[in-house]
Motif scaffolding. Sequence first.
Motif, PDB file in Angstrom:
ATOM      1  N   SER A 251       3.523  -4.522   3.447  1.00 21.54           N
ATOM      2  CA  SER A 251       3.580  -3.074   3.802  1.00 21.54           C
ATOM      3  C   SER A 251       4.549  -2.896   4.747  1.00 21.54           C
ATOM      4  O   SER A 251       4.928  -1.725   5.123  1.00 21.54           O
ATOM      5  CB  SER A 251       2.212  -2.667   4.059  1.00 21.54           C
ATOM      6  N   LEU A 252       4.765  -3.683   5.720  1.00 18.14           N
ATOM      7  CA  LEU A 252       5.818  -3.590   6.803  1.00 18.14           C
ATOM      8  C   LEU A 252       6.908  -4.783   7.154  1.00 18.14           C
ATOM      9  O   LEU A 252       6.751  -5.672   6.192  1.00 18.14           O
ATOM     10  CB  LEU A 252       4.835  -3.960   8.275  1.00 18.14           C
ATOM     11  N   ASP A 253       7.792  -4.346   7.833  1.00 17.84           N
ATOM     12  CA  ASP A 253       9.022  -5.263   8.305  1.00 17.84           C
ATOM     13  C   ASP A 253       8.393  -6.139   9.242  1.00 17.84           C
ATOM     14  O   ASP A 253       8.495  -6.101  10.361  1.00 17.84           O
ATOM     15  CB  ASP A 253      10.097  -4.522   8.617  1.00 17.84           C
ATOM     16  N   LEU A 254       8.225  -7.710   8.837  1.00 15.89           N
ATOM     17  CA  LEU A 254       7.822  -8.721   9.680  1.00 15.89           C
ATOM     18  C   LEU A 254       8.675  -9.755   9.769  1.00 15.89           C
ATOM     19  O   LEU A 254       9.461  -9.678   8.709  1.00 15.89           O
ATOM     20  CB  LEU A 254       6.162  -9.021   9.347  1.00 15.89           C
ATOM     21  N   GLU A 255       8.304 -10.818  10.480  1.00 14.26           N
ATOM     22  CA  GLU A 255       9.335 -11.828  10.350  1.00 14.26           C
ATOM     23  C   GLU A 255       8.602 -13.003   9.939  1.00 14.26           C
ATOM     24  O   GLU A 255       9.058 -14.223   9.788  1.00 14.26           O
ATOM     25  CB  GLU A 255       9.971 -12.230  11.886  1.00 14.26           C
ATOM     26  N   ALA A 256       7.268 -12.842   9.907  1.00 14.63           N
ATOM     27  CA  ALA A 256       6.396 -14.304   9.461  1.00 14.63           C
ATOM     28  C   ALA A 256       4.847 -13.609   9.396  1.00 14.63           C
ATOM     29  O   ALA A 256       4.464 -12.907  10.034  1.00 14.63           O
ATOM     30  CB  ALA A 256       6.367 -15.298  10.644  1.00 14.63           C
ATOM     31  N   ALA A 257       4.248 -14.347   8.508  1.00 18.12           N
ATOM     32  CA  ALA A 257       2.820 -13.962   8.253  1.00 18.12           C
ATOM     33  C   ALA A 257       1.865 -15.178   7.961  1.00 18.12           C
ATOM     34  O   ALA A 257       2.459 -16.209   7.029  1.00 18.12           O
ATOM     35  CB  ALA A 257       2.591 -12.962   7.137  1.00 18.12           C
ATOM     36  N   VAL A 258       0.662 -15.311   8.399  1.00 17.66           N
ATOM     37  CA  VAL A 258      -0.077 -16.607   8.276  1.00 17.66           C
ATOM     38  C   VAL A 258      -1.398 -16.104   7.587  1.00 17.66           C
ATOM     39  O   VAL A 258      -1.967 -15.089   8.188  1.00 17.66           O
ATOM     40  CB  VAL A 258      -0.401 -17.321   9.362  1.00 17.66           C
ATOM     41  N   ASP A 259      -1.866 -16.530   6.467  1.00 12.39           N
ATOM     42  CA  ASP A 259      -3.110 -16.015   5.801  1.00 12.39           C
ATOM     43  C   ASP A 259      -3.841 -17.481   5.798  1.00 12.39           C
ATOM     44  O   ASP A 259      -3.866 -18.334   5.238  1.00 12.39           O
ATOM     45  CB  ASP A 259      -2.705 -15.782   4.269  1.00 12.39           C
TER      46      ASP A 259
ATOM     47  N   GLY B  15       0.299 -20.199   4.270  1.00 12.12           N
ATOM     48  CA  GLY B  15      -1.385 -20.229   3.685  1.00 12.12           C
ATOM     49  C   GLY B  15      -1.817 -21.541   4.326  1.00 12.12           C
ATOM     50  O   GLY B  15      -1.410 -22.635   3.857  1.00 12.12           O
ATOM     51  N   LEU B  16      -3.100 -21.177   4.983  1.00 19.24           N
ATOM     52  CA  LEU B  16      -4.085 -22.612   5.279  1.00 19.24           C
ATOM     53  C   LEU B  16      -5.270 -22.236   4.669  1.00 19.24           C
ATOM     54  O   LEU B  16      -6.027 -21.366   4.941  1.00 19.24           O
ATOM     55  CB  LEU B  16      -4.031 -22.510   6.615  1.00 19.24           C
ATOM     56  N   PHE B  17      -5.569 -23.296   3.730  1.00 22.30           N
ATOM     57  CA  PHE B  17      -7.022 -23.007   2.992  1.00 22.30           C
ATOM     58  C   PHE B  17      -7.854 -24.325   2.981  1.00 22.30           C
ATOM     59  O   PHE B  17      -7.081 -25.347   3.094  1.00 22.30           O
ATOM     60  CB  PHE B  17      -6.498 -22.882   1.394  1.00 22.30           C
TER      61      PHE B  17
ATOM     62  N   ALA C 152      -8.030 -22.526  -7.095  1.00 19.34           N
ATOM     63  CA  ALA C 152      -7.301 -21.798  -8.189  1.00 19.34           C
ATOM     64  C   ALA C 152      -6.712 -20.520  -7.736  1.00 19.34           C
ATOM     65  O   ALA C 152      -5.639 -19.975  -8.346  1.00 19.34           O
ATOM     66  CB  ALA C 152      -8.300 -21.673  -9.582  1.00 19.34           C
ATOM     67  N   ASP C 153      -7.436 -19.704  -6.959  1.00 13.35           N
ATOM     68  CA  ASP C 153      -6.922 -18.493  -6.555  1.00 13.35           C
ATOM     69  C   ASP C 153      -5.805 -18.477  -5.661  1.00 13.35           C
ATOM     70  O   ASP C 153      -4.777 -17.722  -5.965  1.00 13.35           O
ATOM     71  CB  ASP C 153      -7.921 -17.736  -5.462  1.00 13.35           C
ATOM     72  N   THR C 154      -5.548 -19.653  -4.941  1.00 11.71           N
ATOM     73  CA  THR C 154      -4.352 -19.890  -3.971  1.00 11.71           C
ATOM     74  C   THR C 154      -3.332 -20.440  -4.908  1.00 11.71           C
ATOM     75  O   THR C 154      -2.104 -20.055  -4.606  1.00 11.71           O
ATOM     76  CB  THR C 154      -4.679 -20.778  -2.781  1.00 11.71           C
ATOM     77  N   ALA C 155      -3.470 -20.989  -6.024  1.00  9.64           N
ATOM     78  CA  ALA C 155      -2.636 -21.734  -7.026  1.00  9.64           C
ATOM     79  C   ALA C 155      -1.876 -20.436  -7.548  1.00  9.64           C
ATOM     80  O   ALA C 155      -0.570 -20.427  -8.001  1.00  9.64           O
ATOM     81  CB  ALA C 155      -3.006 -22.756  -7.794  1.00  9.64           C
TER      82      ALA C 155
ATOM     83  N   HIS D 208      -0.749 -25.014   2.651  1.00 12.97           N
ATOM     84  CA  HIS D 208      -1.502 -26.238   2.981  1.00 12.97           C
ATOM     85  C   HIS D 208      -2.955 -26.233   2.662  1.00 12.97           C
ATOM     86  O   HIS D 208      -3.494 -25.051   3.138  1.00 12.97           O
ATOM     87  CB  HIS D 208      -1.523 -26.870   4.365  1.00 12.97           C
ATOM     88  N   THR D 209      -3.694 -27.001   1.894  1.00  9.80           N
ATOM     89  CA  THR D 209      -4.935 -26.821   1.324  1.00  9.80           C
ATOM     90  C   THR D 209      -5.452 -28.290   1.848  1.00  9.80           C
ATOM     91  O   THR D 209      -5.284 -29.323   1.279  1.00  9.80           O
ATOM     92  CB  THR D 209      -5.171 -26.675  -0.207  1.00  9.80           C
ATOM     93  N   TYR D 210      -6.668 -28.047   2.892  1.00 14.06           N
ATOM     94  CA  TYR D 210      -7.120 -29.256   3.338  1.00 14.06           C
ATOM     95  C   TYR D 210      -8.510 -29.654   2.678  1.00 14.06           C
ATOM     96  O   TYR D 210      -9.366 -29.094   2.457  1.00 14.06           O
ATOM     97  CB  TYR D 210      -7.552 -29.074   4.898  1.00 14.06           C
TER      98      TYR D 210
END
Lengths: 247, 104
Positions: free
Chosen positions: A135-143, A177-179, A189-192, A208-210
Motif C-alpha cells: 500500500s505504501l512506497d517502502l524499501e523492504a518488508a519483513v513478514d 518471510g520468516l516462518f 502450504a499457505d506460505t508456498a 525461510h521456513t524453520y
Amino acid sequence: MYDAVLAETISITGHGGDRIEAYSARPLTPGPIGSVVVIHHMPGYDAPTKEITRRFAAEGYAAVCPNLYSREAPGADPDDAAAAARAAGGVPDERLVGDVAGAAAYLRGLPSSNQKVGTIGYCSGGRQSFLAACSLDLEAAVDCYGAFVTGRPPEGFPLQIEPLAHLTPDLSCPLLGLFGAEDQHPSPADTAALEEELKKHGKEYEFHTYEGAGHAFFAVDRPSYRPQIAVEAWGRVLDFFGRNLAG
Amino acid sequence: MCTYLTEKFPLEGSGKGAQGYFSLSEAMVYIDHPQHAPYEHTVNIDFLNPAKGPSARVAVELTEEAALALIDAVRTALASAPPGLAAAGGTAGAPDPSAVPARD
C-alpha cells in the motif's frame, strides 16, 4: 565507534491526522541511516516489542513502533489496550496503513534519514507488514509468521479480516518471510501459495521456513521461543535490511 | 494463530480489577494468544466496563479443559440453587429476595 542510542515515547501523526503514541529508538549519529517501522503483534504494544525496537537502534537503524491501539486505550497497560481494541472490533486495515505511513513519514523526516524505510511485523503484524508494503512506497518488508496473507480460512470460519494475496502485484519492495515449519497459521502450504503469487508477479522475495519452530519463535517471553532459530532469523533480518536499507 | 474472532455479550454484575470492584457491562470470549499463560493459545475471557476505561477489566486465560470445566461448574452450581435465585430480575418461580435471610 560512537554508539549512543535514544529511546523514548513520542507522538506521531497517524491515519486521518490522528496523533498517536509511538515508541522511538534511534542512534544518535548524524547519519545517513535507514529506518524501520516495527509493527507489534496482536497482544499489543508491549515491553518485548519495545525491546525489538531498541535492538534495531542498536543495529544502526532509526526505529519506530506505533501503538496501534492508541485510539482505543491511550495510556492503558498493553494487555488492557489489546482487549479494548479487540472489543472495539480490532484494527481496520485502512487505519493500519495510515499509521504505518505516518511512522514512515516521521522517520524520513529525521535529519539522519537516508530516506529508506522498511517494515517488520510479527504475528498479525506480519500480515500488516505485507499490507503496508503493498500500500505504501517502502524499501523492504519483513513478514514474521503472519497468518492470512494467503490461505482461505476453514469452512464456516467467520473470518473478520481479508487475505491479501490479491495485493501482491502492488508490493513495492523486496519481502523477507520468516516462518515456522510447525505453524498452522500460516502453514507451509499457505506460505508456498504466497511464494507462487510473488513468483507470478516477478517480485523479489526471500523466504525461510524453520524446522523445529512453530508460531512466534521470536517471542522471548513465550513458550514458543526458539533461541537458536531466533538468533539465526535475526541474522536474516539484519542481512536483509543491510542490503535494502543501509547506506 | 491470531483468530481475530470475538464472542461478545452484555451482562450485569461486578468484577474486581486492579483498582478494586467495579460494575461490569460486557464480556468477551476469544481463543487466541494469551498475555501470560504458558500456552500458544488459550480461551481468554475478559469482563469489561468500557465506560470506565480499558483498565476496568477482569481477565482470565484458561486452557480448553479449564474453560469446559468452568462451564460445567457454573451449570452445576446453578442447578443446585433454586431457579432464578441469582437472576437479575428474578423469575416467576424465584423466591422473593426479601424473603431470603440476609447473610452476615
